[in-house]
Design an enzyme around this catalytic site. Structure first.
Site, mmCIF file in Angstrom:
data_model
loop_
_atom_site.group_PDB
_atom_site.id
_atom_site.type_symbol
_atom_site.label_atom_id
_atom_site.label_comp_id
_atom_site.label_asym_id
_atom_site.label_seq_id
_atom_site.Cartn_x
_atom_site.Cartn_y
_atom_site.Cartn_z
ATOM 1 N N LYS A 81 28.013 17.926 -13.276
ATOM 2 C CA LYS A 81 27.575 16.816 -14.146
ATOM 3 C C LYS A 81 26.964 17.361 -15.427
ATOM 4 O O LYS A 81 27.321 16.945 -16.531
ATOM 5 C CB LYS A 81 26.540 15.979 -13.408
ATOM 6 C CG LYS A 81 25.800 14.968 -14.285
ATOM 7 C CD LYS A 81 24.857 14.075 -13.514
ATOM 8 C CE LYS A 81 23.511 14.658 -13.345
ATOM 9 N NZ LYS A 81 22.632 14.554 -14.516
ATOM 10 N N ASP A 134 15.965 20.405 -10.617
ATOM 11 C CA ASP A 134 16.870 19.406 -10.026
ATOM 12 C C ASP A 134 17.042 19.610 -8.533
ATOM 13 O O ASP A 134 17.631 18.765 -7.868
ATOM 14 C CB ASP A 134 18.259 19.474 -10.684
ATOM 15 C CG ASP A 134 18.195 19.073 -12.128
ATOM 16 O OD1 ASP A 134 19.136 19.368 -12.872
ATOM 17 O OD2 ASP A 134 17.173 18.477 -12.533
#
Ligand code: EPZ
Length: 419
Positions: free
Chosen positions: A25, A308
């Site tokens: 992503k 993340d």
């Protein structure tokens, strides 16, 4: 608008099987934005089918680019001879990464109009480093009526010093500098693998960028950029998330299509917890024969442990043997899911950016709610280990960054449905 959905998981069983990792992503979003600078079509392969890609697609089309799927994972982007320069507020509010169109618009059209971005609620997400970078390159910036208008007939290369190695600001400045006149040097640049991918992509379009992966990136401006083909690298955060799915359930899971080097900080922490990690050339197998040991984790810019991955690690440490300390040094809040973990039986205390986690023997299923992409992923991971059924509400947050989460989890034995 995305469908509001819940994921319902029956947990408590060791997971076994293989997971194929999708395109990254955080590599494809800046590359899609940078495609706006091309004067001829761009073809991107291995594009992940996630909601953030849909939003960026909408953004490119709103600016006049023609986009089409050549097959399930191949995206063709054909920018028009003249781009629109006003980014739709709805999209900017929905996804912070939309701000990445500013550099390309300035580079191609000499103008960009945006509203301050929104995105995940993991803390304030200012864009001051982006503004400083564009100003350094000679853009005039006027803020008013909730809009930010960037104007520059032609940007001029400059020395840009980033106060913090911001990933997005580094990417925006790299793009804007591509057609600036002269040389730009970005000091204290972000060093993430996704920055290296953007450099490779820009150079395939005819740009002259070097130094990505170090804290100093140099760009020599060129007249214009042309189209190219590019294959997106595997998503290191998705890979880390599924490794923890194997660890948290005491399972045996093989993650395929990864770049091992990008996972080193996560693999080191899982090994420190005592899990058996077997590296292949482009795969990793995790065998969790025993409960993990408590450890300390501090998130840092790459190559440190990724912010993340921190929410997912907190879920895993909730079931570790002993007391773990976790510190989030990038964003103001990566703990939005902690209250729900506590409702599942976890013992966690948070003080600002610090979380102290006392491992428990088990978690129990209940109804919880995703607040952002990685917090949602962390709750799914906890549900895999929890005894009984867990309903994760607002599951659409997870779909922003994880492709086919139901299919991939079922492939390793998870009983999951969406409603
Ligand atoms: C990118 O966000 C990623 N998103 C994030 O992934 C990731 O967590 C982050 O980098 C750090 O690795 C994409 O690549 C699309 P930053 P970005 O600019 O660029 C502050 C995910 O879950 N800051 O490096 O927004 C900021 O508030 C997402 O996949 C300023 O103060 O991250 C944060 O505290 C979440 N002013 C810190 O810097 C600015 O102008 C790091 O932000 C810009 C950032």
């Amino acid at each position: 608008m995305r469908k509001i959905k819940s994921y319902v998981v029956k947990g408590g069983r060791p997971l076994e099987g293989k997971v194929d990792i999708s395109g990254a992503k955080n590599a494809v979003l800046p590359i899609m934005a940078a495609s706006l600078m091309a004067r001829s079509p761009v073809l991107l392969q291995r594009v992940p089918r996630i909601h953030d890609v849909d939003i960026m697609l909408e953004m490119l089309e709103a600016l006049g680019a023609a986009c089409s799927w050549e097959d399930a994972y191949t995206l063709r982007i054909s920018p028009p001879s003249e781009l629109g320069v006003t980014a739709p507020e709805k999209l900017l509010r929905e996804m912070r990464a939309s701000i990445l169109v500013v550099g390309p618009l300035l580079a191609r059209e000499g103008k960009a109009i945006v509203t301050p971005p929104g995105g995940c609620n993991i803390g304030p997400r200012p864009i001051d480093f982006h503004l400083k970078g564009m100003e350094a390159l000679g853009a005039e910036i006027v803020e008013g009526d909730g809009q930010i208008v960037f104007t520059s007939p032609r940007l001029t290369g400059a020395e840009v010093m980033l106060d913090y190695p911001s990933v997005g600001a580094t990417e925006n400045i790299m793009c804007a500098a591509c057609t600036a006149s002269g040389k730009t040097v970005i000091h204290n640049a972000a060093k993430e693998p996704e920055i290296i991918e953007l450099q490779n992509f820009l150079n395939l379009m005819g740009a002259r960028v070097k130094g990505a992966g170090t804290d100093r990136i140099t760009v020599y401006g060129v007249e214009e950029l042309h189209g190219t083909e590019y294959t997106v690298i595997p998503d290191r955060i998705e890979a880390g998330t599924y490794l923890i799915a194997g660890a948290i359930t005491g399972g045996d899971v093989l993650i395929q299509n990864v770049i091992i080097e990008h996972l080193e900080s996560t693999l080191a922490k899982l090994a420190e917890m005592g899990y058996d990690i077997q590296r292949g050339s482009d795969s990793v197998r995790i065998k969790a024969a025993r409960r993990g040991r408590a450890i300390g984790v501090r998130s840092m810019p790459y190559p440190g442990f990724p912010t993340d991955m921190l929410p997912q690690m907190i879920s895993l440490l909730s079931l570790a043997e002993g007391v773990s300390m976790v510190y989030e040094s990038v964003f103001a809040s990566r703990f939005k899911h902690v209250d729900d973990l506590i409702r599942m039986g976890a013992q966690i205390r948070t003080e600002g950016r610090l979380a102290i986690i006392t491992g428990v023997d088990r978690l129990r299923g209940t109804t919880v709610r995703a607040t952002d992409l990685r917090a949602g992923a962390a709750l799914i991971l906890a549900s895999l280990a929890a005894k009984g059924q867990t309903t994760v509400e607002n599951g659409e947050h997870i779909d922003r960054g994880y492709e086919d989460v139901v299919g991939k989890l079922r492939g390793i034995g998870v009983e999951i449905t969406e409603s």
